[in-house]
Design a protein around this motif. Structure first.
Motif, mmCIF file in Angstrom:
data_model
loop_
_atom_site.group_PDB
_atom_site.id
_atom_site.type_symbol
_atom_site.label_atom_id
_atom_site.label_comp_id
_atom_site.label_asym_id
_atom_site.label_seq_id
_atom_site.Cartn_x
_atom_site.Cartn_y
_atom_site.Cartn_z
ATOM 1 N N VAL A 72 11.951 2.407 -4.289
ATOM 2 C CA VAL A 72 11.748 1.829 -2.953
ATOM 3 C C VAL A 72 10.838 0.624 -3.082
ATOM 4 O O VAL A 72 9.774 0.690 -3.705
ATOM 5 C CB VAL A 72 11.133 2.864 -1.993
ATOM 6 N N GLU A 73 11.237 -0.496 -2.469
ATOM 7 C CA GLU A 73 10.458 -1.730 -2.604
ATOM 8 C C GLU A 73 9.341 -1.847 -1.571
ATOM 9 O O GLU A 73 8.332 -2.481 -1.828
ATOM 10 C CB GLU A 73 11.406 -2.926 -2.432
ATOM 11 N N ASP A 74 9.515 -1.244 -0.404
ATOM 12 C CA ASP A 74 8.527 -1.389 0.666
ATOM 13 C C ASP A 74 8.017 0.001 1.063
ATOM 14 O O ASP A 74 8.540 0.630 1.981
ATOM 15 C CB ASP A 74 9.159 -2.094 1.876
ATOM 16 N N PRO A 75 6.993 0.514 0.362
ATOM 17 C CA PRO A 75 6.505 1.857 0.693
ATOM 18 C C PRO A 75 5.788 1.890 2.022
ATOM 19 O O PRO A 75 5.121 0.934 2.414
ATOM 20 C CB PRO A 75 5.543 2.165 -0.472
ATOM 21 N N LYS A 76 5.903 3.001 2.711
ATOM 22 C CA LYS A 76 5.249 3.170 3.998
ATOM 23 C C LYS A 76 4.208 4.275 3.855
ATOM 24 O O LYS A 76 4.530 5.379 3.461
ATOM 25 C CB LYS A 76 6.272 3.523 5.077
ATOM 26 N N LYS A 77 2.970 3.924 4.201
ATOM 27 C CA LYS A 77 1.860 4.866 4.054
ATOM 28 C C LYS A 77 1.830 5.826 5.229
ATOM 29 O O LYS A 77 1.921 5.418 6.375
ATOM 30 C CB LYS A 77 0.536 4.086 3.976
ATOM 31 N N GLY A 78 1.717 7.107 4.914
ATOM 32 C CA GLY A 78 1.606 8.119 5.946
ATOM 33 C C GLY A 78 0.213 8.723 5.953
ATOM 34 O O GLY A 78 -0.743 8.138 5.447
#
Length: 518
Positions: A72-78
């Motif tokens: 995944v190129e654009d990780p999303k922080k949770g």
């Protein structure tokens, strides 16, 4: 003869029947072997109940690392407890499965969520990744011991069967003892190799005991310590004067701790794509038994790779040769100390606190009261604000937006009124500055409220027959002399200005009379 012939015929026919029976049995055995092979292949398919638990402090690169393994190129922080999965493919069997990944937030308030990621059901099928960031090397030992203590206490609280925990611990010890870097000649993806390798670990009985200092804390889980953001090493060298011996000191400390827990060690950089692919292959090797053919890497300081079972205290002692200003047994934070003042490296946005509405309005009211406009009836030219404006731009005529437009004056306006005085004061003030009169005197005159007709003293003639050779303007006790050479020009300009004012006033009076008649 006939009987002999029949017997002979029967004798000749008997072997033929037996051969047919053998052929039938061989066919049955062939089908049996095919069925057993299919059954063996189905047993070697990749399981779908495996998972990875990722632990580490905030801003240690957990989410970015897993996103890299996912592609995944654009990780999303949770926040809290995140769940993701990694696609795993067996190229030889063309089999595909998903590896579940649990990412626990570094906030201690979320430690209670660990029970959902690691419990009695998935304990034997879980691998643990513990992340440390190169941006904060002075916290490595503290963070590693902290998270290992949390993991150890959590496992102790699980209601595990004694046999299950002992089997997991024994498997970990046996795999460490049987570690071998020998690359066999079988196909890397061959299930035969995979099965034999796993069975050899289970069936091996005559093994040497573990060396001293290895697996002193056996949790029964595979642990991989991952040092992230190794590209930050260059910044440490430039800003904090880190040298090779500092990095060797850090490495030998972390390797000795990994020996205690039987953990592997990886130095990675998602930014520079270092060891990320090797980490993926190693995870599939430890979890699914897929081949991993890369030996240990200890040459490059920012791309270290040490599989579980390879390291020992003798290999670690090689790093001691480069340590000149420190000793291996020195306290870690005495050598790798936190700098006194340093910006915190964090990817999170700063939270903005909103101001109370009533406090905001009260503050605005106070500001408005401090900067309130002059009262009505007072000449704008005589206000302090107009004085400051005349100082900054003395040749600019006074703006008419605030002071009122001449076209909207009262119908009874005469040249002797206050507005007429303001026009005259502006005119004389501009003339004084135009003729290089002292700026301080002009500014003082403006600050004092402007020049009015009441402030003119001495013989003053604005007509063309005037014989006055000098003009003195008295304002606030100061006398500003104008040379006789400028008087003629001033008289002419003044006469023209008075004539223009007279025409303007007459025009306004005519307009006012017309409106009153209507």
């Amino acid at each position: 003869m006939e009987m002999l012939t029949q017997s002979q015929v029967i004798g000749l026919a008997t072997p033929t029947t037996a051969a047919r029976k053998k052929e039938i049995e061989a066919k049955e055995n062939l089908w049996s072997s095919i069925l057993s092979e299919v059954q063996t292949q189905s047993n070697t398919k990749l399981p779908s109940n495996k998972s990875v638990l990722v632990l580490g402090d905030n801003a240690s690169g957990k989410t970015t690392l897993i996103a890299k393994l996912q592609g995944v190129e654009d990780p999303k922080k949770g926040s809290g407890l995140e769940y993701a999965y990694i696609d795993v493919r067996d190229e030889y069997r063309d089999d595909l499965t998903r590896l579940g990944v649990w990412i626990l937030d570094g906030d201690p308030g979320h430690n209670n969520l660990l029970k959902y990621a690691l419990n009695e059901l998935n304990y034997a099928h879980t691998l643990v990744i513990l992340t440390l960031s190169m941006t904060t090397p002075w916290s490595w030992v503290e963070q590693l011991q902290h998270w290992m203590k949390i993991l150890e206490d959590h496992i102790a609280g699980l209601k595990l069967e004694t046999d299950v925990k002992q089997q997991c611990q024994q498997r970990l010890s046996t795999e460490w003892q049987n570690y071998c870097e020998t690359i066999d000649d079988l196909d890397p993806g061959s299930p035969i190799k995979r099965t034999n390798r796993l069975s050899s670990v289970d069936d091996e009985l005559d093994v040497l005991p573990l060396p001293e200092g290895i697996l002193t804390t056996n949790l029964g889980l595979d642990v991989v310590v991952v040092v992230t953001k190794t590209d930050y090493m260059t910044t440490l060298e430039k800003e904090l004067d880190y040298r090779d011996e500092h990095f060797d000191f850090m490495q030998q400390w972390i390797r000795r701790l990994c020996l205690m827990y039987g953990a592997s060690l990886f130095y990675t950089s998602v930014k520079e794509d270092k060891n990320c692919d090797l980490l993926y292959k190693y995870l599939t090797h430890r979890i699914y038994g897929l081949p991993f053919r890369t030996p240990a890497l200890v040459v490059e300081k920012d791309a270290v790779l040490i599989p579980a079972g390879w390291d020992n205290t003798k290999k670690i002692s090689i790093l001691y040769e480069n340590m000149q200003s420190c000793k291996p047994d020195d306290y870690y934070n005495d050598i790798i100390a936190q700098p006194p003042s340093r910006k915190t490296v964090s990817n999170r946005e700063i939270e903005i606190q909103t101001e109370d509405e009533q406090a905001f309005l009260a503050r605005q009211q106070q500001l408005l009261q401090q900067g309130q406009s002059p009262a009505r009836g007072e000449s704008p030219l005589r206000s302090g604000q107009s004085a400051s404006n005349s100082k900054s731009s003395p040749r600019t005529p006074v703006a008419t937006g605030v002071q009122g437009s001449p076209k909207k004056v009262d119908g009874k306006l005469t040249p002797g009124t206050q507005s007429g005085e303001g026009v005259l004061a502006n005119f004389f003030n501009s003339l004084l500055h135009k003729k290089s009169v002292s700026p301080g005197s002009a500014a003082a005159a403006a600050a004092a409220g402007g020049v009015t007709t009441a402030g003119l003293t001495g013989p003053l003639s604005l007509g063309p027959t005037a014989t006055t050779t000098s003009l003195r303007i008295t304002n606030g006790g100061q006398n500003d002399a104008v040379s006789s050479s400028d008087c003629a020009l001033m008289r002419t300009d003044a006469a023209l200005e008075l004539d223009r004012l007279a025409r303007s006033v007459k025009k306004d009076l005519d307009v006012s009379t017309t409106h009153s008649d209507c």
